[in-house]
Design a protein around this motif. Structure first.
Motif, PDB file in Angstrom:
ATOM      1  N   GLU A  20       0.821  -1.204   0.000  1.00  0.00           N
ATOM      2  CA  GLU A  20       0.000   0.000   0.000  1.00  0.00           C
ATOM      3  C   GLU A  20       0.862   1.264   0.000  1.00  0.00           C
ATOM      4  N   PHE A  21       1.980   1.250   0.701  1.00  0.00           N
ATOM      5  CA  PHE A  21       2.908   2.369   0.688  1.00  0.00           C
ATOM      6  C   PHE A  21       3.459   2.563  -0.721  1.00  0.00           C
ATOM      7  N   SER A  22       3.815   1.470  -1.369  1.00  0.00           N
ATOM      8  CA  SER A  22       4.330   1.527  -2.733  1.00  0.00           C
ATOM      9  C   SER A  22       3.300   2.099  -3.702  1.00  0.00           C
ATOM     10  N   VAL A  23       2.048   1.681  -3.553  1.00  0.00           N
ATOM     11  CA  VAL A  23       0.991   2.230  -4.406  1.00  0.00           C
ATOM     12  C   VAL A  23       0.907   3.744  -4.210  1.00  0.00           C
ATOM     13  N   ALA A  24       0.903   4.174  -2.956  1.00  0.00           N
ATOM     14  CA  ALA A  24       0.721   5.593  -2.652  1.00  0.00           C
ATOM     15  C   ALA A  24       1.889   6.453  -3.102  1.00  0.00           C
ATOM     16  N   PHE A  25       3.100   6.005  -2.845  1.00  0.00           N
ATOM     17  CA  PHE A  25       4.250   6.887  -3.007  1.00  0.00           C
ATOM     18  C   PHE A  25       5.176   6.528  -4.160  1.00  0.00           C
ATOM     19  N   VAL A  26       4.925   5.405  -4.826  1.00  0.00           N
ATOM     20  CA  VAL A  26       5.763   5.020  -5.963  1.00  0.00           C
ATOM     21  C   VAL A  26       4.916   4.824  -7.218  1.00  0.00           C
ATOM     22  N   MET A  27       4.011   3.861  -7.181  1.00  0.00           N
ATOM     23  CA  MET A  27       3.273   3.493  -8.390  1.00  0.00           C
ATOM     24  C   MET A  27       2.410   4.637  -8.925  1.00  0.00           C
ATOM     25  N   ASN A  28       1.656   5.294  -8.063  1.00  0.00           N
ATOM     26  CA  ASN A  28       0.788   6.375  -8.546  1.00  0.00           C
ATOM     27  C   ASN A  28       1.590   7.537  -9.117  1.00  0.00           C
ATOM     28  N   ARG A  29       2.763   7.784  -8.572  1.00  0.00           N
ATOM     29  CA  ARG A  29       3.617   8.843  -9.138  1.00  0.00           C
ATOM     30  C   ARG A  29       4.146   8.426 -10.505  1.00  0.00           C
ATOM     31  N   ILE A  30       4.474   7.149 -10.647  1.00  0.00           N
ATOM     32  CA  ILE A  30       4.895   6.651 -11.957  1.00  0.00           C
ATOM     33  C   ILE A  30       3.737   6.760 -12.939  1.00  0.00           C
ATOM     34  N   PHE A  31       2.546   6.316 -12.507  1.00  0.00           N
ATOM     35  CA  PHE A  31       1.376   6.382 -13.388  1.00  0.00           C
ATOM     36  C   PHE A  31       1.088   7.818 -13.818  1.00  0.00           C
ATOM     37  N   ASN A  32       1.181   8.763 -12.880  1.00  0.00           N
ATOM     38  CA  ASN A  32       0.895  10.167 -13.190  1.00  0.00           C
ATOM     39  C   ASN A  32       1.857  10.743 -14.227  1.00  0.00           C
ATOM     40  N   SER A  38      -2.312   6.669 -20.571  1.00  0.00           N
ATOM     41  CA  SER A  38      -1.662   5.563 -19.867  1.00  0.00           C
ATOM     42  C   SER A  38      -1.909   5.594 -18.365  1.00  0.00           C
ATOM     43  N   ASP A  39      -1.957   6.789 -17.781  1.00  0.00           N
ATOM     44  CA  ASP A  39      -2.210   6.923 -16.341  1.00  0.00           C
ATOM     45  C   ASP A  39      -3.539   6.265 -15.974  1.00  0.00           C
ATOM     46  N   GLN A  40      -4.578   6.642 -16.674  1.00  0.00           N
ATOM     47  CA  GLN A  40      -5.905   6.110 -16.364  1.00  0.00           C
ATOM     48  C   GLN A  40      -5.979   4.609 -16.623  1.00  0.00           C
ATOM     49  N   LEU A  41      -5.363   4.146 -17.698  1.00  0.00           N
ATOM     50  CA  LEU A  41      -5.361   2.708 -18.007  1.00  0.00           C
ATOM     51  C   LEU A  41      -4.590   1.920 -16.949  1.00  0.00           C
ATOM     52  N   ALA A  42      -3.470   2.462 -16.487  1.00  0.00           N
ATOM     53  CA  ALA A  42      -2.675   1.789 -15.455  1.00  0.00           C
ATOM     54  C   ALA A  42      -3.440   1.718 -14.140  1.00  0.00           C
ATOM     55  N   ARG A  43      -4.108   2.807 -13.776  1.00  0.00           N
ATOM     56  CA  ARG A  43      -4.895   2.813 -12.542  1.00  0.00           C
ATOM     57  C   ARG A  43      -6.062   1.827 -12.628  1.00  0.00           C
ATOM     58  N   ALA A  44      -6.703   1.751 -13.792  1.00  0.00           N
ATOM     59  CA  ALA A  44      -7.813   0.811 -13.954  1.00  0.00           C
ATOM     60  C   ALA A  44      -7.318  -0.623 -13.805  1.00  0.00           C
ATOM     61  N   HIS A  45      -6.181  -0.919 -14.423  1.00  0.00           N
ATOM     62  CA  HIS A  45      -5.634  -2.274 -14.318  1.00  0.00           C
ATOM     63  C   HIS A  45      -5.213  -2.581 -12.880  1.00  0.00           C
ATOM     64  N   GLY A  46      -4.556  -1.616 -12.237  1.00  0.00           N
ATOM     65  CA  GLY A  46      -4.170  -1.796 -10.832  1.00  0.00           C
ATOM     66  C   GLY A  46      -5.378  -1.982  -9.939  1.00  0.00           C
ATOM     67  N   GLY A  47      -6.434  -1.235 -10.218  1.00  0.00           N
ATOM     68  CA  GLY A  47      -7.668  -1.372  -9.444  1.00  0.00           C
ATOM     69  C   GLY A  47      -8.281  -2.756  -9.574  1.00  0.00           C
ATOM     70  N   ARG A  48      -8.224  -3.309 -10.775  1.00  0.00           N
ATOM     71  CA  ARG A  48      -8.753  -4.676 -10.962  1.00  0.00           C
ATOM     72  C   ARG A  48      -7.868  -5.706 -10.273  1.00  0.00           C
ATOM     73  N   PRO A 101     -15.746   2.238  -3.353  1.00  0.00           N
ATOM     74  CA  PRO A 101     -16.697   2.798  -4.333  1.00  0.00           C
ATOM     75  C   PRO A 101     -16.001   3.515  -5.501  1.00  0.00           C
ATOM     76  N   ILE A 102     -14.945   4.267  -5.201  1.00  0.00           N
ATOM     77  CA  ILE A 102     -14.212   4.948  -6.272  1.00  0.00           C
ATOM     78  C   ILE A 102     -13.483   3.918  -7.125  1.00  0.00           C
ATOM     79  N   ASN A 103     -12.846   2.953  -6.477  1.00  0.00           N
ATOM     80  CA  ASN A 103     -12.097   1.927  -7.205  1.00  0.00           C
ATOM     81  C   ASN A 103     -13.017   1.113  -8.110  1.00  0.00           C
ATOM     82  N   ASN A 104     -14.204   0.778  -7.632  1.00  0.00           N
ATOM     83  CA  ASN A 104     -15.129  -0.020  -8.440  1.00  0.00           C
ATOM     84  C   ASN A 104     -15.535   0.708  -9.718  1.00  0.00           C
TER      85      ASN A 104
END
Length: 148
Positions: A20-32, A38-48, A101-104
């Protein structure tokens, strides 16, 4: 048996915190930083992907913590374990009420069907996620402290 349960619980919660720390401080910054959609597609895939795994991990960690508290009820540090369990319960409640709810919604979005405010919704998810990370880091810290 209690020693093994303590170690398994602490490792399980610690790994969950790491993800969860990695998602918050590493992965989301990479996605952004990714170009175009690509950002939105990566977040959708990560969410699934993480949306399928994390509920089991959160509940499993909570069950392990509860078992540690029950089995080690008369041991030193049980109050810390119980408090960690309460924080894990809070993290599950936060997940169910705020993040899921947001993730879904986000995990079904594509560049063609996403809402106009998708970035604002992802920013809101990020803020809630930072708070949840703080809660589970506190729970992990209490479990580690209970060991010593």
């Amino acid at each position: 048996m209690l020693n093994a349960l303590e170690v398994i619980t602490t490792v399980s919660v610690g790994l969950m915190v790491g993800v969860e720390f990695s998602v918050a401080f590493v992965m989301n910054r990479i996605f952004n930083a990714l170009p175009e959609d690509s950002d939105q597609l990566a977040r959708a895939h990560g969410g699934r992907m993480l949306g399928a795994v994390m509920p089991v991990w959160y509940i499993g960690s909570l069950v392990l913590t509860a078992a540690w508290a029950v089995i080690g009820w008369h041991q030193h540090g049980t109050g810390l374990v119980v408090t960690a369990g309460a924080l894990l319960i809070l993290s599950v409640i936060m997940s169910l009420l705020l993040l899921v709810p947001i993730n879904n919604q986000g995990k079904t979005w594509t560049p063609e069907n996403r809402p106009a405010d998708w970035k604002e919704q992802m920013n809101r998810w990020d803020r809630y996620h930072y708070a949840r990370v703080a809660v589970i880091v506190a729970a992990f810290t209490l479990l580690v402290t209970a060991l010593v």
